[in-house]
Design an enzyme around this catalytic site. Structure first.
Site, short mmCIF file in Angstrom:
data_model
loop_
_atom_site.label_atom_id
_atom_site.label_comp_id
_atom_site.label_asym_id
_atom_site.label_seq_id
_atom_site.Cartn_x
_atom_site.Cartn_y
_atom_site.Cartn_z
N TYR A 72 81.16 37.70 92.51
CA TYR A 72 80.46 38.49 91.83
C TYR A 72 79.75 39.47 91.67
O TYR A 72 79.66 40.14 91.53
CB TYR A 72 79.31 36.81 91.59
CG TYR A 72 78.69 37.08 90.44
CD1 TYR A 72 78.56 36.87 89.55
CD2 TYR A 72 77.60 38.30 90.23
CE1 TYR A 72 78.31 37.18 88.15
CE2 TYR A 72 76.89 38.52 89.22
CZ TYR A 72 76.77 37.67 88.48
OH TYR A 72 75.94 38.06 87.04
N PHE A 124 83.73 61.35 69.53
CA PHE A 124 84.55 60.98 68.88
C PHE A 124 83.45 59.95 68.42
O PHE A 124 82.60 59.36 68.14
CB PHE A 124 85.28 59.75 70.57
CG PHE A 124 85.76 59.25 70.12
CD1 PHE A 124 86.90 59.12 69.32
CD2 PHE A 124 85.60 57.33 70.41
CE1 PHE A 124 88.40 57.89 68.62
CE2 PHE A 124 86.79 55.95 69.72
CZ PHE A 124 87.90 57.30 69.05
N ASP A 125 84.19 58.53 67.47
CA ASP A 125 83.21 57.69 66.51
C ASP A 125 83.00 56.80 67.48
O ASP A 125 81.68 56.66 66.83
CB ASP A 125 84.80 57.12 65.47
CG ASP A 125 85.48 56.28 65.72
OD1 ASP A 125 85.53 56.39 67.05
OD2 ASP A 125 85.85 55.80 65.27
N ASP A 215 83.00 62.69 77.64
CA ASP A 215 84.02 61.68 77.66
C ASP A 215 84.42 61.57 77.61
O ASP A 215 85.85 62.48 78.11
CB ASP A 215 83.14 61.84 75.72
CG ASP A 215 85.11 60.63 75.12
OD1 ASP A 215 84.89 59.81 76.52
OD2 ASP A 215 84.21 59.91 74.67
N ALA A 217 87.85 59.85 78.69
CA ALA A 217 89.07 59.25 78.30
C ALA A 217 90.38 59.59 78.29
O ALA A 217 91.13 58.41 79.42
CB ALA A 217 89.05 58.55 77.13
N LYS A 258 92.69 54.69 78.75
CA LYS A 258 93.60 56.34 78.48
C LYS A 258 93.95 55.74 79.72
O LYS A 258 94.96 55.46 80.30
CB LYS A 258 92.34 56.94 77.33
CG LYS A 258 92.26 56.44 76.37
CD LYS A 258 91.51 55.49 75.86
CE LYS A 258 91.02 55.61 74.65
NZ LYS A 258 89.82 54.85 74.13
N HIS A 450 85.86 51.98 59.64
CA HIS A 450 87.37 52.20 59.83
C HIS A 450 87.90 50.76 60.53
O HIS A 450 89.01 49.72 59.97
CB HIS A 450 87.52 52.64 59.93
CG HIS A 450 87.49 53.14 61.57
ND1 HIS A 450 88.95 52.97 62.19
CD2 HIS A 450 86.79 53.21 62.45
CE1 HIS A 450 88.22 53.44 63.49
NE2 HIS A 450 86.88 53.50 63.34
C1 P70 Z 1 91.50 55.62 70.43
C2 P70 Z 1 90.11 54.68 70.61
C3 P70 Z 1 88.49 54.95 72.60
C4 P70 Z 1 87.64 56.11 72.71
C5 P70 Z 1 87.77 57.41 72.87
C6 P70 Z 1 86.63 58.63 73.51
C7 P70 Z 1 87.83 60.01 73.80
C8 P70 Z 1 85.67 56.98 73.82
C9 P70 Z 1 86.73 55.83 73.60
C10 P70 Z 1 85.55 54.65 73.15
C11 P70 Z 1 89.50 53.84 69.90
C12 P70 Z 1 91.06 53.26 68.66
C13 P70 Z 1 91.32 54.15 68.05
C14 P70 Z 1 91.90 53.82 66.83
C15 P70 Z 1 92.71 52.98 66.59
C16 P70 Z 1 92.02 52.36 68.26
C17 P70 Z 1 91.28 52.66 68.76
N1 P70 Z 1 88.93 55.48 71.15
N2 P70 Z 1 85.83 58.15 74.01
O1 P70 Z 1 93.00 55.11 70.19
O2 P70 Z 1 86.39 53.75 74.46
O3 P70 Z 1 88.05 51.87 73.05
O4 P70 Z 1 87.55 52.05 75.75
O5 P70 Z 1 85.49 51.16 73.61
O6 P70 Z 1 89.16 57.73 72.29
O7 P70 Z 1 91.20 57.07 70.55
P1 P70 Z 1 87.37 52.56 74.13
#
Ligand code: P70
Length: 474
Positions: A72, A124-125, A215, A217, A258, A450
């Protein structure tokens, strides 16, 4: 003769995938309410929904899974991850989280308050979602070139430094806790940010005494593009470039799904002990104790190994090369795509592909549905549906780009799969003029709609008043 490119790995384990018939797919997509997230994975032949958590781990990563320490507190896996993060990024402090948006949640709980402005390069969204959820505003300062798919620019992920400075100069600074730079910029099409731009952002942040958060990723893909495209970097190693990139940030959020090539995981890393202490409180509240934060020990081990692998030049050359291979094929077939090609995906310009469909009918979603029906290929809409409604007016937001993203999972599909995808999209392109009916929303969530939206096909013969959209909120 010059030897052609070949992957520096061979395949040790395979996973069957299944083709389906057009009739089956027509039925399945209707049942899924024209939302590709609602499909069962076995209803998909080639899954390009995302490159997030869908890559293939290496033999070394799998063997690290066996060495995971599930204590843990204070597990050796935590320290393995800490050392890898320190070595690759240079950050002294870190907090594990279960994925990227959890890292955003924890960090923003500490740093973002109501009324704040968070400038950056096309957030990002999930980032925007976490900002807006706190009644703060994401201010997009991306360069204008990012939003024209036909303009060639080596670093379409850059921020416009003048726009950014205006935001800093014209607002009360206590309302701007930090600047966020997304590397690579997913929203702009997986486009990189140059080292010069990162350096300029740092200088501006220093001038106004603001923090800079990355950010991160797809940080390694960003480093690859810097090596290939920016003067002075061709002879530097990916790791050297990565270290320089992060030297311009105060902290980072990471979706390890990623560029750490694991199926689940994330983290926050930072320079400052004080910020680490503040964020630790929220990490414990939301994610778990600070030495595991929602991750199993085995996953932390695989993540640490993934960070080393992703920063190898050969890995990136193979990955980004495969994405470009798809881009080149599509261009050859005349399909309008974002250029230069992104690092993790090819983005199809749906407005250029289906110019006769009004934005209110969601051309990118319509195109993604057609591609699925054509060949069982699952892509994702990065357009109006993903952009959500304006939090104040509740009107649809029409982003500059209406895209269909074909995201390529890491080390997962062969070039034969890529050929199949390219021809599938060509076939849809050849019959594009017959695609005259878009979609309308039946049901949607207030944020990040979405993922769960329910849609139906507009039947123009039945309803003439297409602009009159009916939707229900829940
Ligand atoms: C994607 C996925 C996640 C993401 C990111 C950036 C630049 C943060 C995050 C959040 C999300 C996705 C979109 C469409 C379909 C499925 C999934 N991106 N910043 O594919 O990270 O997902 O680990 O919470 O691209 O681009 P997390």
């Amino acid at each position: 003769m010059k030897l052609p490119f070949a992957e520096e790995y061979r395949i040790k384990m395979v996973e069957p995938i299944r083709k389906s018939t057009r009739e089956e797919r027509l039925e399945w997509i209707k049942t899924a309410k024209y939302n590709l997230f609602n499909l069962k994975s076995e209803q998909v032949f080639i899954d390009l929904l995302t490159d997030s958590g869908t890559g293939a781990m290496s033999d070394k990563q799998w063997s690290e899974m066996m060495l995971g320490d599930e204590s843990y507190a204070g597990s050796s896996s935590y320290y393995k991850m800490k050392n890898a993060i320190k070595e690759i990024t240079g950050f002294d402090y870190f907090l594990p989280t279960h994925q990227g948006r959890a890292a955003e949640n924890v960090l923003f709980s500490t740093m973002v308050k109501e009324g704040d402005l968070i400038p950056g390069n096309a957030h990002f969204d999930t980032t925007k979602g976490h900002i807006e959820f706190r009644k703060a505003t994401a201010v997009d300062c991306a360069i204008a070139e990012a939003f024209d798919t036909s303009i060639q620019h080596p670093f379409k992920g850059n921020v416009d430094i003048n726009k950014l400075e205006k935001v800093l100069a014209n607002n009360s600074l206590d309302k701007i806790p930090f600047i966020i730079m997304t590397i690579t910029c997913n929203t702009a099409g997986g486009q990189p940010v140059s080292m010069k731009n990162l350096k300029d952002v740092r200088a501006l942040a220093d001038k106004y005494q603001r923090k800079v958060i990355f950010d991160s990723a797809r940080f390694a893909e960003n480093a690859y593009f810097i090596k290939q495209r920016e003067e002075g970097y061709i002879n530097k190693s990916i790791r050297e470039i990565v270290r320089e990139m992060f030297s311009y940030a105060d902290g980072m959020t990471m979706s390890s799904k990623k560029d750490a090539v694991v199926n689940i995981g994330g983290f926050i890393a930072m320079k400052d002990e004080e910020l680490f202490n503040q964020a630790s409180v929220f990490n414990i509240l939301y994610e778990g104790f600070i030495t595991y934060g929602g991750m199993a020990g085995r996953d932390m081990n695989a993540l640490a190994q993934g960070l080393y692998e992703v920063t190898e030049f050969d890995f990136l050359e193979n990955r980004i090369g495969q994405v470009a291979y798809l881009g080149d094929k599509l261009k050859e077939y005349g399909v309008p795509v974002q250029e230069p090609f992104g690092g993790h995906a090819i983005f199809v310009d749906a407005v250029k592909f289906l110019p006769h469909l009004p934005r209110e009918e969601f051309p990118a979603q319509t195109l993604a549905i057609e591609l699925y029906i054509e060949a069982g290929v699952r892509a994702v809409e990065i357009g109006t549906i993903m952009a959500d409604r304006d939090p104040v007016t509740r009107e649809n937001r029409y982003p500059d780009l209406e895209l269909v993203r074909l995201a390529i999972p890491r080390r997962t599909y062969t070039d034969n799969h890529i050929d199949y995808v390219a021809v599938a999209l060509k076939n849809v392109y050849d019959r594009r003029e017959k695609i005259t009916n878009g979609l309308k929303i039946l049901k949607e969530a207030p944020v990040l709609r979405h993922f769960t939206v329910e849609l139906e096909r507009i039947n123009k013969e039945e309803s003439v008043s297409k602009s009159h959209l009916e939707y229900a909120h829940y």
